[in-house]
Design a protein around this motif. Structure first.
Motif, PDB file in Angstrom:
ATOM      1  N   HIS A 188       0.653  -1.205   0.227  1.00  0.00           N
ATOM      2  CA  HIS A 188       0.427  -0.165   0.171  1.00  0.00           C
ATOM      3  C   HIS A 188       0.917   1.557  -0.329  1.00  0.00           C
ATOM      4  N   VAL A 189       0.514   1.964  -0.864  1.00  0.00           N
ATOM      5  CA  VAL A 189       0.882   3.936  -0.073  1.00  0.00           C
ATOM      6  C   VAL A 189       0.817   4.088   1.211  1.00  0.00           C
ATOM      7  N   HIS A 190       1.306   4.323   1.773  1.00  0.00           N
ATOM      8  CA  HIS A 190       1.826   5.249   3.460  1.00  0.00           C
ATOM      9  C   HIS A 190       2.168   6.476   3.350  1.00  0.00           C
ATOM     10  N   ASP A 191       1.909   7.305   3.193  1.00  0.00           N
ATOM     11  CA  ASP A 191       2.546   8.533   4.063  1.00  0.00           C
ATOM     12  C   ASP A 191       2.978   8.992   2.639  1.00  0.00           C
ATOM     13  N   GLY A 192       2.881   8.315   1.698  1.00  0.00           N
ATOM     14  CA  GLY A 192       3.962   8.968   0.257  1.00  0.00           C
ATOM     15  C   GLY A 192       4.776   7.851  -0.351  1.00  0.00           C
ATOM     16  N   GLN A 193       5.138   7.252   0.529  1.00  0.00           N
ATOM     17  CA  GLN A 193       6.156   5.611   0.238  1.00  0.00           C
ATOM     18  C   GLN A 193       4.963   4.799   0.244  1.00  0.00           C
ATOM     19  N   VAL A 194       5.838   3.499  -1.114  1.00  0.00           N
ATOM     20  CA  VAL A 194       4.790   1.955  -1.054  1.00  0.00           C
ATOM     21  C   VAL A 194       5.878   1.184   0.150  1.00  0.00           C
ATOM     22  N   GLU A 195       4.592   0.608   0.577  1.00  0.00           N
ATOM     23  CA  GLU A 195       5.090  -0.139   1.588  1.00  0.00           C
ATOM     24  C   GLU A 195       4.676  -1.386   1.683  1.00  0.00           C
ATOM     25  N   PRO A 196       5.116  -2.672   2.244  1.00  0.00           N
ATOM     26  CA  PRO A 196       4.426  -3.927   2.777  1.00  0.00           C
ATOM     27  C   PRO A 196       3.127  -4.016   3.490  1.00  0.00           C
ATOM     28  N   LEU A 197       1.721  -4.778   3.254  1.00  0.00           N
ATOM     29  CA  LEU A 197       0.427  -4.181   4.337  1.00  0.00           C
ATOM     30  C   LEU A 197       0.870  -5.490   4.567  1.00  0.00           C
ATOM     31  N   GLU A 198       0.530  -6.812   3.495  1.00  0.00           N
ATOM     32  CA  GLU A 198       0.032  -8.209   3.645  1.00  0.00           C
ATOM     33  C   GLU A 198       0.943  -8.875   2.847  1.00  0.00           C
ATOM     34  N   ARG A 199       0.717 -10.479   3.096  1.00  0.00           N
ATOM     35  CA  ARG A 199       1.711 -11.512   2.390  1.00  0.00           C
ATOM     36  C   ARG A 199       0.457 -12.083   2.522  1.00  0.00           C
ATOM     37  N   VAL A 200       0.527 -12.884   1.191  1.00  0.00           N
ATOM     38  CA  VAL A 200      -0.889 -13.979   1.013  1.00  0.00           C
ATOM     39  C   VAL A 200      -0.105 -14.729   0.104  1.00  0.00           C
ATOM     40  N   ARG A 201      -0.783 -15.890   0.492  1.00  0.00           N
ATOM     41  CA  ARG A 201      -0.140 -17.629  -0.323  1.00  0.00           C
ATOM     42  C   ARG A 201      -0.290 -16.606  -1.650  1.00  0.00           C
ATOM     43  N   THR A 202      -1.019 -16.818  -2.009  1.00  0.00           N
ATOM     44  CA  THR A 202      -1.845 -17.118  -3.415  1.00  0.00           C
ATOM     45  C   THR A 202      -1.890 -16.008  -4.076  1.00  0.00           C
ATOM     46  N   ALA A 203      -2.085 -15.316  -5.278  1.00  0.00           N
ATOM     47  CA  ALA A 203      -2.976 -14.774  -5.880  1.00  0.00           C
ATOM     48  C   ALA A 203      -4.178 -14.201  -6.062  1.00  0.00           C
ATOM     49  N   ALA A 204      -5.150 -15.188  -5.798  1.00  0.00           N
ATOM     50  CA  ALA A 204      -6.520 -15.363  -5.957  1.00  0.00           C
ATOM     51  C   ALA A 204      -7.434 -14.838  -4.103  1.00  0.00           C
ATOM     52  N   LYS A 205      -6.347 -15.363  -3.451  1.00  0.00           N
ATOM     53  CA  LYS A 205      -5.966 -14.899  -1.909  1.00  0.00           C
ATOM     54  C   LYS A 205      -5.853 -13.413  -1.720  1.00  0.00           C
ATOM     55  N   ALA A 206      -5.025 -12.969  -2.367  1.00  0.00           N
ATOM     56  CA  ALA A 206      -4.638 -11.276  -2.495  1.00  0.00           C
ATOM     57  C   ALA A 206      -5.652 -10.885  -2.781  1.00  0.00           C
ATOM     58  N   ILE A 207      -6.126 -11.179  -4.490  1.00  0.00           N
ATOM     59  CA  ILE A 207      -7.083 -10.128  -4.939  1.00  0.00           C
ATOM     60  C   ILE A 207      -8.775 -10.302  -4.446  1.00  0.00           C
ATOM     61  N   ALA A 208      -8.888 -11.766  -3.592  1.00  0.00           N
ATOM     62  CA  ALA A 208      -9.845 -11.427  -2.606  1.00  0.00           C
ATOM     63  C   ALA A 208      -9.714 -10.158  -1.066  1.00  0.00           C
ATOM     64  N   ARG A 209      -8.153 -10.540  -0.879  1.00  0.00           N
ATOM     65  CA  ARG A 209      -8.035 -10.020  -0.022  1.00  0.00           C
ATOM     66  C   ARG A 209      -8.121  -7.683  -0.072  1.00  0.00           C
ATOM     67  N   LEU A 210      -8.213  -7.388  -1.692  1.00  0.00           N
ATOM     68  CA  LEU A 210      -7.879  -5.906  -1.995  1.00  0.00           C
ATOM     69  C   LEU A 210      -9.385  -6.035  -1.964  1.00  0.00           C
ATOM     70  N   GLN A 211     -10.039  -6.436  -2.683  1.00  0.00           N
ATOM     71  CA  GLN A 211     -11.387  -6.118  -2.358  1.00  0.00           C
ATOM     72  C   GLN A 211     -12.081  -6.059  -0.992  1.00  0.00           C
ATOM     73  N   GLU A 212     -12.054  -7.255   0.030  1.00  0.00           N
ATOM     74  CA  GLU A 212     -12.474  -6.865   1.169  1.00  0.00           C
ATOM     75  C   GLU A 212     -12.041  -5.092   2.187  1.00  0.00           C
ATOM     76  N   LEU A 213     -11.066  -5.198   1.311  1.00  0.00           N
ATOM     77  CA  LEU A 213     -10.435  -3.937   2.269  1.00  0.00           C
ATOM     78  C   LEU A 213     -10.568  -2.936   1.424  1.00  0.00           C
ATOM     79  N   THR A 214     -11.049  -2.718   0.293  1.00  0.00           N
ATOM     80  CA  THR A 214     -12.057  -1.498  -0.320  1.00  0.00           C
ATOM     81  C   THR A 214     -13.367  -1.600  -0.416  1.00  0.00           C
ATOM     82  N   VAL A 215     -13.602  -2.557   0.078  1.00  0.00           N
ATOM     83  CA  VAL A 215     -14.991  -2.486   0.541  1.00  0.00           C
ATOM     84  C   VAL A 215     -15.113  -2.097   2.081  1.00  0.00           C
ATOM     85  N   GLN A 216     -14.070  -2.026   2.705  1.00  0.00           N
ATOM     86  CA  GLN A 216     -14.510  -1.976   3.705  1.00  0.00           C
ATOM     87  C   GLN A 216     -13.481  -0.334   4.342  1.00  0.00           C
TER      88      GLN A 216
END
Length: 284
Positions: A188-216
């Motif tokens: 994610h971009v945090h205070d202007g910098q690109v930083e790690p947010l989470e580590r997910v095992r598969t691309a499908a799970k990572a996309i699902a997480r992007l969806q969840e965070l966006t809905v939040q």
């Protein structure tokens, strides 16, 4: 007062939005194997080929003269002031070039460091154009823009941190950790910098997480906000990006833009990257 809006190519604005809102885009530059081109839609395939070949790729900010020409053209077209909004100063010196040019502009220029990248910047430019068209004065346009940018978010699924590490956009330790665990890094971009947010095992799970965070994000808005602009951005991941956009549109009940990342951004994040940008609306 007539207000012109200027941004840079990392905003990844689709051509139809640029034209609809009369936004001027000043391009960054991309260098592949010592060949330099300006960042526009015509070089996307060239950069994709370079990424596939694992060629040497670098990018550079626009020179101040490029911004000055854009500001002079806006003034000649009748603008009495300019809002110039750009990618985070922690990721590029583009804002510095804009500020240098603003000192010589024939009309006042308000240069904003968005503290983000991609369609977060693009949506900000569109919002400024809409506010200007609604008759707001430039101070009001800038204040509203700063408020929205401060509450924005930008998250990314990348398949490797190597390009970001080599470009100096993320720490080497984070790149090593992601590679060692063979995970799909969500950034994610945090205070202007690109930083790690989470580590997910598969691309499908990572996309699902992007969806969840966006809905939040869309459900946890500041009190002054009323809805959000959402964009799914990608480089050579159209099917997954379109699928995520449809899922978000259903979940949030709003239109979701889908756009290809600019060549400059693509060269740093690599093939297969998917990102989501969210910018709140201001309740009028």
């Amino acid at each position: 007062m007539s207000i012109a809006v200027v941004t840079d190519s990392t905003a990844s604005l689709p051509p139809e939005l640029r034209c609809e809102h009369g936004i001027t885009v000043v391009p960054l530059h991309v260098v592949v194997d010592s060949q330099e081109r300006v960042d526009d839609d015509s070089i996307n395939d060239w950069v994709v080929d370079a990424l596939q070949r694992k060629a040497d790729i670098s990018t550079s900010r626009p020179a101040p003269i490029s911004f000055l020409r854009a500001y002079e053209a806006a003034a000649k077209g009748g603008a009495e002031s300019i809002v110039s909004v750009h990618l985070s100063s922690d990721l590029s010196g583009t804002v510095d070039s804009a500020r240098s040019a603003a000192l010589e502009s024939p009309v006042p220029v308000h240069v904003l460091d968005s503290r983000t990248i991609g369609m977060g910047v693009g949506f900000a430019a569109v919002a400024a154009s809409r506010d200007a068209a609604a008759g707001r004065d430039v101070d009001d346009v800038v204040e509203r823009l700063e408020r929205r940018l401060g509450a924005s978010s930008a998250r990314w699924l990348v398949h490797s941190l190597d390009r970001l590490r080599r470009g100096g956009r993320i720490g080497g330790a984070a790149a090593l950790l992601g590679s060692a665990l063979a995970v799909k890094p969500v950034l994610h971009v945090h205070d202007g910098q690109v930083e790690p947010l989470e580590r997910v095992r598969t691309a499908a799970k990572a996309i699902a997480r992007l969806q969840e965070l966006t809905v939040q994000d869309s459900q946890s808005l500041p009190e002054w906000a009323d809805g959000v602009d959402i964009a799914v951005q990608h480089i050579e991941a159209d099917d997954r990006a379109q699928g995520l956009a449809r899922a978000l549109a259903d979940a949030v009940s709003t239109r979701v833009e889908t756009t290809r990342l600019s060549a400059t951004v693509a060269s740093h994040v690599g093939l297969g990257t998917i990102g989501v940008a969210v910018l709140p609306h201001i309740r009028d």
